[in-house]
Design an enzyme around this catalytic site. Structure first.
Site, PDB file in Angstrom:
ATOM      1  CG  HIS A 164       3.711  -6.946  -7.593  1.00 21.67           C
ATOM      2  ND1 HIS A 164       4.432  -5.964  -8.209  1.00 21.67           N
ATOM      3  CD2 HIS A 164       2.792  -6.317  -6.830  1.00 21.67           C
ATOM      4  CE1 HIS A 164       3.967  -4.787  -7.835  1.00 21.67           C
ATOM      5  NE2 HIS A 164       2.972  -4.970  -6.994  1.00 21.67           N
ATOM      6  CE1 TYR A 202       0.405   2.806  -4.205  1.00 21.87           C
ATOM      7  CE2 TYR A 202      -0.804   0.990  -3.213  1.00 21.87           C
ATOM      8  CZ  TYR A 202      -0.460   1.737  -4.324  1.00 21.87           C
ATOM      9  OH  TYR A 202      -0.979   1.403  -5.549  1.00 21.87           O
ATOM     10  CG  ASP A 207       8.375   6.147 -17.444  1.00 25.71           C
ATOM     11  OD1 ASP A 207       7.402   5.390 -17.337  1.00 25.71           O
ATOM     12  OD2 ASP A 207       9.363   6.103 -16.664  1.00 25.71           O
ATOM     13  NE  ARG A 229       3.751  -7.455   1.510  1.00 25.52           N
ATOM     14  CZ  ARG A 229       3.487  -7.481   0.203  1.00 25.52           C
ATOM     15  NH1 ARG A 229       4.466  -7.720  -0.659  1.00 25.52           N
ATOM     16  NH2 ARG A 229       2.281  -7.293  -0.250  1.00 25.52           N
ATOM     17  CG  ASP A 263       0.440  -7.812   3.016  1.00 24.34           C
ATOM     18  OD1 ASP A 263       0.323  -6.925   2.151  1.00 24.34           O
ATOM     19  OD2 ASP A 263       1.293  -8.722   2.952  1.00 24.34           O
TER      20      ASP A 263
HETATM   21  N1  UDP Z   1       3.137 -12.271  -0.959  1.00 18.63           N
HETATM   22  C1  UDP Z   1       3.818 -13.359  -0.446  1.00 18.63           C
HETATM   23  N2  UDP Z   1       5.123 -13.543  -0.837  1.00 18.63           N
HETATM   24  C2  UDP Z   1       5.760 -12.714  -1.692  1.00 18.63           C
HETATM   25  C3  UDP Z   1       5.056 -11.601  -2.209  1.00 18.63           C
HETATM   26  C4  UDP Z   1       3.736 -11.412  -1.828  1.00 18.63           C
HETATM   27  O1  UDP Z   1       3.289 -14.139   0.333  1.00 18.63           O
HETATM   28  O2  UDP Z   1       6.947 -12.928  -1.971  1.00 18.63           O
HETATM   29  C5  UDP Z   1       1.729 -12.066  -0.574  1.00 18.63           C
HETATM   30  C6  UDP Z   1       1.473 -10.704   0.063  1.00 18.63           C
HETATM   31  O3  UDP Z   1       1.708 -10.756   1.446  1.00 18.63           O
HETATM   32  C7  UDP Z   1       0.008 -10.470  -0.298  1.00 18.63           C
HETATM   33  C8  UDP Z   1      -0.169 -11.194  -1.637  1.00 18.63           C
HETATM   34  O4  UDP Z   1       0.943 -12.089  -1.740  1.00 18.63           O
HETATM   35  O5  UDP Z   1      -0.823 -11.103   0.638  1.00 18.63           O
HETATM   36  C9  UDP Z   1      -0.137 -10.260  -2.820  1.00 18.63           C
HETATM   37  O6  UDP Z   1       0.984  -9.406  -2.663  1.00 18.63           O
HETATM   38  P1  UDP Z   1       1.487  -8.449  -3.811  1.00 18.63           P
HETATM   39  O7  UDP Z   1       2.711  -7.744  -3.302  1.00 18.63           O
HETATM   40  O8  UDP Z   1       1.622  -9.223  -5.088  1.00 18.63           O
HETATM   41  O9  UDP Z   1       0.307  -7.418  -4.041  1.00 18.63           O
HETATM   42  P2  UDP Z   1      -0.489  -6.450  -2.998  1.00 18.63           P
HETATM   43  O10 UDP Z   1      -1.693  -7.244  -2.558  1.00 18.63           O
HETATM   44  O11 UDP Z   1       0.439  -6.071  -1.897  1.00 18.63           O
HETATM   45  O12 UDP Z   1      -0.866  -5.298  -3.852  1.00 18.63           O
END
Ligand code: UDP
Length: 326
Positions: free
Chosen positions: A188, A140, A31, A281, A284
Site C-alpha cells: 500500500h 479481486y 484469524d 501496475r 489500477d
Molecule cells: N502505488 C504506487 N507505488 C506503490 C504502491 C502504490 O504508485 O509502491 C499507487 C497505486 O498504483 C495506486 C495508488 O498508489 O494508484 C494506491 O495504491 P494502493 O496499493 O495503496 O491501494 P489500491 O488503490 O490499489 O487499493
C-alpha cells in the site's frame, strides 16, 4: 452485543476489535494468522483458525449467543489476484461461502462484509455512488462482487441481513499508537512512502505518471481506519434496528494523486526521499473517489480525520514507533 470478527488480527480487523470492545461489546476474533498478528488482537477472545474450517465455525456459532459476524479475512492485493486468481476465488468466495453456510446453520443473521471500490472497475463517472455500474477489472474485485450477489439472494431467501461496505483506500493508524498497518509484503502506498521517509526503504516507486489526471499519477480517496471502523458500528446498529440489508461506499469524497500523497508525507515527516517513476501496475483505474452521501445520511456517519495530513500523521507515528522498537 456479542460479535465474531473474522480476520480480527489484520489491519482493519484489529482496529475494529478495539473499537467494538471499547464500546462495551463482547468480541471474539477468529484469524488463521496468515497475514494477521496475534499481538494485534489486544481485546476480547482470540481463536486461531480458518474461516473455511466448518468445525471451528460450528463451535463458535453453535453457542447460540453470537449476534453478528464481521468479515475482514479477505485477500486484498489487486496485482496478486491477477496472477493467482484461484487463490482469490478460493479464499474470498469459497471460504466466505462456508462462513455464510455456518451462519445459516446456526441462525446467525447479521453480517457485515468488507467490500471494495474495486467492484466498480474503471469508473464511468466520479465520485462513485452506490448506483454506479459494477464491472470489476480484476479477480479481486470480481471475488468481492460475487459475495455481494450471494448476500443479496440470501437476504431475500433466508432473511440473512448484510451490510456491504465498499472501502476506498483505508489508511492511517490508531491515534493511541497501539495498532497500525503491518502488511508483509507491504504493497500500500502510504506505508511504503513512510518507509522511504524513515529510511527503511531506498525509494518510493510511482506506478505510472501517464494517467489522464492533473499530474499524471493515480488519484485515490484515503479514509482513516478509525472512521472506517466507525461506519461498521453505525451500519451494524442500523441493520439490526431496521432489519434491512444495505450497501455503502466509504470514502472522504476527496481524491489525492500519488504525487500529492508523497508531498504530504514529506511535509509530515520532515524528511526527503527518492521518488522513481515506474511503469503502470496492472489493474489500477486512474481515479477512484467515493460519493459517501448515503452513508452520511442514513448512518449519520461523519469522518473525523478527513484531512490527509491528519491521516498521514497517525501512520507516521506508527512508522516511527516501529523503528524505535527495533
Ligand atoms: N502505488 C504506487 N507505488 C506503490 C504502491 C502504490 O504508485 O509502491 C499507487 C497505486 O498504483 C495506486 C495508488 O498508489 O494508484 C494506491 O495504491 P494502493 O496499493 O495503496 O491501494 P489500491 O488503490 O490499489 O487499493
Amino acid at each position: 452485543m456479542k460479535i465474531l470478527v473474522v480476520g480480527g488480527a489484520g489491519y482493519i480487523g484489529s482496529h475494529m476489535v478495539k473499537q467494538l470492545a471499547q464500546a462495551g461489546n463482547d468480541v471474539i476474533t477468529l484469524d488463521n494468522l496468515s497475514y494477521g498478528y496475534r499481538d494485534a488482537v489486544k481485546y476480547g477472545e482470540f481463536i486461531e483458525g480458518d474461516l473455511g474450517d466448518e468445525s471451528v465455525l460450528d463451535a463458535i456459532l453453535g453457542t447460540g449467543d453470537i449476534d453478528a459476524v464481521m468479515h475482514f479475512a479477505g485477500f486484498i492485493q489487486v496485482g496478486e489476484s491477477v496472477l493467482k486468481p484461484s487463490m482469490y476465488y478460493h479464499n474470498n468466495v469459497v471460504n466466505t461461502f462456508t462462513l455464510l453456510e455456518a451462519m445459516l446453520r446456526h441462525g446467525v443473521k447479521n453480517f457485515i462484509f468488507s467490500s471494495t471500490a474495486a467492484i466498480f472497475g474503471e469508473p464511468d463517472y466520479t465520485p462513485i455512488d452506490e448506483k454506479h455500474n459494477k464491472q470489476p477489472i480484476n479477480p479481486y474485485g470480481h471475488s468481492k462482487l460475487m459475495i455481494e450477489q450471494v448476500l443479496e439472494d440470501y437476504d431475500k431467501a433466508y432473511g440473512l441481513r448484510s451490510t456491504c461496505l465498499r472501502y476506498f483506500n483505508a489508511a492511517g493508524a490508531d491515534p493511541d499508537g497501539e495498532l497500525g498497518e503491518r502488511h508483509v509484503p507491504e504493497t500500500h502506498l502510504i506505508p511504503l512512502i513512510l518507509q522511504a521517509a524513515s529510511g527503511r526503504r531506498e525509494d518510493i516507486k510511482v506506478f505510472g505518471d501517464d494517467y489522464a489526471t492533473d499530474d499524471g499519477t493515480c488519484v485515490r480517496d484515503y479514509i482513516h481506519i478509525n472512521d472506517l471502523c466507525e461506519a461498521h458500528s453505525l451500519a451494524l446498529h442500523r441493520m439490526i434496528k431496521s432489519d434491512k440489508s444495505a450497501r455503502y461506499n466509504l470514502g472522504n469524497g476527496t481524491g489525492f494523486s500519488v504525487k500529492q500523497v508523497i508531498d504530504v508525507a514529506k511535509k509530515v515527516s520532515g524528511n526527503d526521499f527518492k521518488v522513481s517513476i515506474e511503469p503502470r501496475r496492472a489493474g489500477d483505474p486512474a481515479v477512484l473517489v467515493a460519493d459517501s452521501t448515503l452513508a452520511r445520511e442514513q448512518l449519520n456517519w461523519q469522518p473525523r480525520h478527513a484531512e490527509l495530513d491528519d491521516i498521514v500523521k497517525t501512520a507516521w507515528q506508527w512508522e516511527t514507533d516501529f523503528l524505535s522498537r527495533q
